[in-house]
Motif scaffolding. Structure first.
Motif, PDB file in Angstrom:
ATOM      1  N   THR A 291      48.636 -45.401  55.583  1.00 34.80           N
ATOM      2  CA  THR A 291      49.546 -45.868  56.626  1.00 34.80           C
ATOM      3  C   THR A 291      50.085 -47.244  56.255  1.00 34.80           C
ATOM      4  O   THR A 291      49.659 -47.860  55.271  1.00 34.80           O
ATOM      5  CB  THR A 291      48.816 -45.952  57.982  1.00 34.80           C
ATOM      6  OG1 THR A 291      47.729 -46.889  57.864  1.00 34.80           O
ATOM      7  CG2 THR A 291      48.264 -44.605  58.405  1.00 34.80           C
ATOM      8  N   GLY A 292      51.002 -47.752  57.105  1.00 37.67           N
ATOM      9  CA  GLY A 292      51.556 -49.074  56.861  1.00 37.67           C
ATOM     10  C   GLY A 292      52.204 -49.155  55.489  1.00 37.67           C
ATOM     11  O   GLY A 292      52.909 -48.237  55.057  1.00 37.67           O
ATOM     12  N   SER A 293      51.942 -50.245  54.772  1.00 41.24           N
ATOM     13  CA  SER A 293      52.461 -50.409  53.410  1.00 41.24           C
ATOM     14  C   SER A 293      51.360 -50.190  52.378  1.00 41.24           C
ATOM     15  O   SER A 293      51.438 -50.706  51.258  1.00 41.24           O
ATOM     16  CB  SER A 293      53.066 -51.802  53.243  1.00 41.24           C
ATOM     17  OG  SER A 293      52.090 -52.809  53.524  1.00 41.24           O
ATOM     18  N   ASP A 321      54.507 -44.068  57.592  1.00 39.16           N
ATOM     19  CA  ASP A 321      55.171 -45.378  57.568  1.00 39.16           C
ATOM     20  C   ASP A 321      55.842 -45.615  56.212  1.00 39.16           C
ATOM     21  O   ASP A 321      56.629 -44.790  55.765  1.00 39.16           O
ATOM     22  CB  ASP A 321      54.152 -46.474  57.901  1.00 39.16           C
ATOM     23  CG  ASP A 321      53.414 -46.203  59.208  1.00 39.16           C
ATOM     24  OD1 ASP A 321      54.076 -45.758  60.158  1.00 39.16           O
ATOM     25  OD2 ASP A 321      52.190 -46.415  59.258  1.00 39.16           O
ATOM     26  N   THR A 322      55.490 -46.710  55.547  1.00 36.53           N
ATOM     27  CA  THR A 322      56.071 -47.011  54.228  1.00 36.53           C
ATOM     28  C   THR A 322      55.011 -46.924  53.131  1.00 36.53           C
ATOM     29  O   THR A 322      55.124 -47.574  52.092  1.00 36.53           O
ATOM     30  CB  THR A 322      56.705 -48.417  54.221  1.00 36.53           C
ATOM     31  OG1 THR A 322      55.685 -49.392  54.501  1.00 36.53           O
ATOM     32  CG2 THR A 322      57.805 -48.529  55.252  1.00 36.53           C
ATOM     33  N   GLY A 352      56.429 -40.531  56.758  1.00 40.49           N
ATOM     34  CA  GLY A 352      57.177 -41.758  57.007  1.00 40.49           C
ATOM     35  C   GLY A 352      58.523 -41.686  56.322  1.00 40.49           C
ATOM     36  O   GLY A 352      58.646 -41.158  55.208  1.00 40.49           O
TER      37      GLY A 352
END
Length: 434
Positions: A291-293, A321-322, A352
């Motif tokens: 998740t996230g970066s 996400d990214t 994402g």
């Protein structure tokens, strides 16, 4: 050759290798040779073929990391954060690679030797097998570990020893300053021995960031069997390069499962297996949920040296996400390795809009009587399946969790420890419903 980016880091670790280990250390020559190999190669860069999608130097220069090789301790409450409900087994707690005996329950019995690496250099298996995996000397970060490691876990099971319950190995990484730690482990299973080892990580809440560069050597000899699970719980104050180098004797079985969960900004898993005896079975299973970066890089190498061996590799990824992931799966079938059966598959769900996967299957086949295959897929949710679930009153987030769990079942259904299987499936559901 060193680069400008790594010079301060390099100078900090190469000032005096003698100062990084005790004067009586019997491994001084081994450490010095490894440090020389590291100095010649330098830290990996984006020009290093095996690292061209992972910029490790960016992460190493984030903080002023200090080399941490002195023992630390933790509390029972912290170690308990890795608990797996319903799991009955032996627990071994390592803090920054150092064994904490008062929180550990080790299996005992004839033919079992388990303890700190620093106290096991006199073991016959240590002298024969330590740092003997040929793939380690070619990996810069593994050479760095060989030069600088302070401690880790040594396991040697003599012939016919069977560990009756899983060993739950809890790694705690904690420090009051940004720390670079080097755990080193060596596990040896002699003829017809068997064990199950589950690794978990714990990261206490703290401002300091820990960067672990760990190496595990696994030796599975004739007719022995090891089930090896690595559960990488994430934390934003942790980065890791995790290298596992295994070798198998004739008729042995090695099952390796790797589960990478959210939040750790950098996870790089290097896994190599050398099949040195005929009629071996190797199963490599992986699941990464990012998740996230978050950046997750799985780099595997199956080295088939001899005839009549089977390897089965299946890695699955879910990227939100990214998040960014890399999968590089290399299979090398030598000319003498006739009748090899090698399968490799990498499947990914990109959930994402800016999630990304770089997948590189690599087959090198020099034998002419083999069955080898590889495959790669990347996509999003099955729209028909999503519509089916939503039409039956299931909310969107719950439907996503169900579909991700279904997607991961090819990996999670193979877990041979029911409590661990429930735990992983529960983690997936919790992450997707968050």
């Amino acid at each position: 050759m060193t680069s400008d980016i790594m010079i301060p880091f390099y100078q900090a670790l190469t000032e005096d290798v003698n100062a990084l280990s005790a004067p009586q250390d019997s491994l001084q020559d081994t450490r010095r040779e490894a440090l020389e190999r590291f100095a010649a190669a330098g830290l990996p860069t984006l020009k290093t073929e095996a690292w061209r999608f992972t910029n490790i130097q960016r992460f190493l220069k984030e903080y002023p990391y200090e080399f941490l090789n002195t023992p630390a301790t933790t509390t029972a409450n912290v170690a308990d954060e890795a608990a797996i409900a319903g799991l009955e087994g032996y627990r071994i707690v390592l803090v920054n690679g150092h064994l904490q005996a008062d929180l550990s329950t080790l299996p005992e019995g004839k033919g079992i030797r388990i303890g700190a690496m620093s106290a096991s250099t006199d073991a016959p298996g240590f002298g024969k097998w330590f740092n003997q995996q040929k793939h380690l000397s070619a990996e810069s970060m593994a050479n760095l570990n060989t030069a600088l490691f302070a401690d880790g876990l040594f396991i040697e099971l003599q012939a016919n020893v069977v560990i009756d319950k899983p060993i739950h190995l809890v790694h705690v990484y904690t420090s009051d300053r940004h720390a670079f730690v080097q755990p080193r482990h060596l596990w040896i299973l002699h003829k017809s021995a068997s064990a199950t080892i589950i690794e978990s990580t714990v990261h206490p809440k703290q401002e300091a960031v820990a960067f672990a560069n760990s190496v595990t050597e696994v030796v599975v000899l004739e007719n022995a069997e090891l089930w090896h699970y690595n559960v990488q719980q994430g934390a934003d104050n942790f980065r890791q390069v995790n290298t596992t180098a295994a070798q198998q004797g004739a008729d042995s079985r090695y099952h390796h499962f790797n589960f990478t969960l959210p939040n750790t900004p950098l996870t790089r898993n290097n896994l190599s297996v050398i099949l040195k005896g005929s009629n071996t079975e190797t199963n490599l299973k992986g699941l990464y949920l990012a998740t996230g970066s978050q950046h997750v890089d799985n780099h595997t190498f199956m080295d088939h040296l001899v005839p009549n061996c089977n390897s089965n590799e299946h890695y699955k990824g879910v990227l939100l996400d990214t998040a960014n992931a890399v999968f590089t799966g290399r299979i090398h079938v030598h000319q003498d390795a006739q009748k090899t059966n090698a399968f490799q598959q990498n499947n990914n769900m990109l959930l994402g809009d800016k999630a990304n996967i770089n997948s590189q299957p690599q087959l090198e086949i020099y034998a002419d009587d083999v069955k080898c295959s590889h495959g790669f897929t990347a996509g999003q949710f099955d729209e028909d399946a999503m519509f089916y679930l939503r039409a039956r009153g299931i909310g969107q987030e719950a439907a996503k969790a169900l579909l991700v769990n279904a997607f991961s079942h090819d990996v999670t259904d193979e877990i041979a420890v029911p409590a661990l299987q429930d735990y992983i499936q529960g983690q997936i559901e919790a992450i997707m419903n968050n």
